[in-house]
Design a protein around this motif. Structure first.
Motif, PDB file in Angstrom:
ATOM      1  N   ARG A   1     108.627 146.889  31.614  1.00  0.00           N
ATOM      2  CA  ARG A   1     107.820 146.330  32.716  1.00  0.00           C
ATOM      3  C   ARG A   1     107.709 147.326  33.859  1.00  0.00           C
TER       4      ARG A   1
ATOM      5  N   GLY B   1     111.499 136.672  27.932  1.00  0.00           N
ATOM      6  CA  GLY B   1     110.110 137.095  27.761  1.00  0.00           C
ATOM      7  C   GLY B   1     109.911 138.110  26.655  1.00  0.00           C
TER       8      GLY B   1
ATOM      9  N   ASP C   1     108.505 139.622  23.387  1.00  0.00           N
ATOM     10  CA  ASP C   1     107.179 139.340  22.815  1.00  0.00           C
ATOM     11  C   ASP C   1     107.280 138.620  21.479  1.00  0.00           C
TER      12      ASP C   1
END
Ligand code: G3P
Length: 218
Positions: free
Chosen positions: A156, A182, A184
């Motif tokens: 990120r 989070g 994927d």
């Protein structure tokens, strides 16, 4: 979050597909051997059978350890089906191969990742997926979920497009922790996914609803 099945078992792949929650499949030579799938031609045929069931990406692992060999294998694998993602081990020759394939727009999955530094290199090389092995780190008293968190933060920070595919995911708590962070994708056995269905209050609640409904029908 995508759910991939980590298996070469066609029956399980079909079952997950029929459940409607299957986004892809990951395999490796050990999972193939577990199903009795050995020998290059048999393995290639088996990928075809998997691709016939699955609608999403199917990771197929190379077994060469030099870049020239990996590239040769990649050609054969991508000719099987457009769903094939070339799975490549996190070694120096693997990174070179990932870069070469990514420059040609070919999807890759960098496997056997056990550190954030390795994941950073995979992203720099342009891997489509990076596969940190959560369960195998837990097995040696390290924190696999913590590694997922670290990789997500790093990706990120720099906007890397590489997708974090949490691998060696073994049970529903692993899945939930990855979802909270989070990740994927998670790839895991079917029983880890179906375990998400279970709650004793669901079972007792349903039994009571059905019993009450049947009272009116007696
Ligand atoms: O996707 C990697 C996976 O197959 C490893 O899982 O359970 O053998 O550590 P496991």
């Amino acid at each position: 979050m995508k759910f991939f099945l980590d298996t070469a078992n066609l029956k399980e792949i079909q079952e997950a597909h029929d459940l409607g929650v299957l986004d892809g499949v990951t395999t490796n030579p050990s999972l193939m051997a577990k199903e009795g799938i050995t020998g290059k031609q048999t393995i290639l045929e088996h990928y075809k059978a998997i691709c016939a069931i699955v609608e999403g990406d199917v990771s197929a692992e190379v077994v060469s350890t030099d870049s020239a060999g990996m590239l040769r294998e990649a050609e054969e694998l991508i000719n099987i089906d457009p769903k094939i993602v070339v799975k490549i081990p996190m070694i120096k020759e693997g990174i070179k191969t990932i870069k070469a394939l990514s420059d040609r727009g070919i999807k890759t999955n960098c496997t056997l990742v056990f550190s954030a530094g390795q994941a950073l290199l995979a992203a720099k090389a342009g891997a489509t997926y990076v596969s940190p092995f959560v369960g195998r780190l837990d097995d040696i008293s390290m924190d696999g979920i913590q590694l997922i968190a670290q990789i997500i933060t790093i990706y990120r920070n720099y906007g890397f497009k590489t997708q974090v595919l949490a691998a060696s995911v073994r049970h529903p708590v692993h899945i939930l922790k990855c979802a909270e962070l989070g990740a994927d994708v998670v790839t895991c056995p079917l029983n880890a996914i179906t375990a998400l269905l279970n709650h004793p209050l669901t079972d007792s609640g349903l039994a009571k609803f059905l019993a009450d409904y049947n009272k009116g029908n007696q």
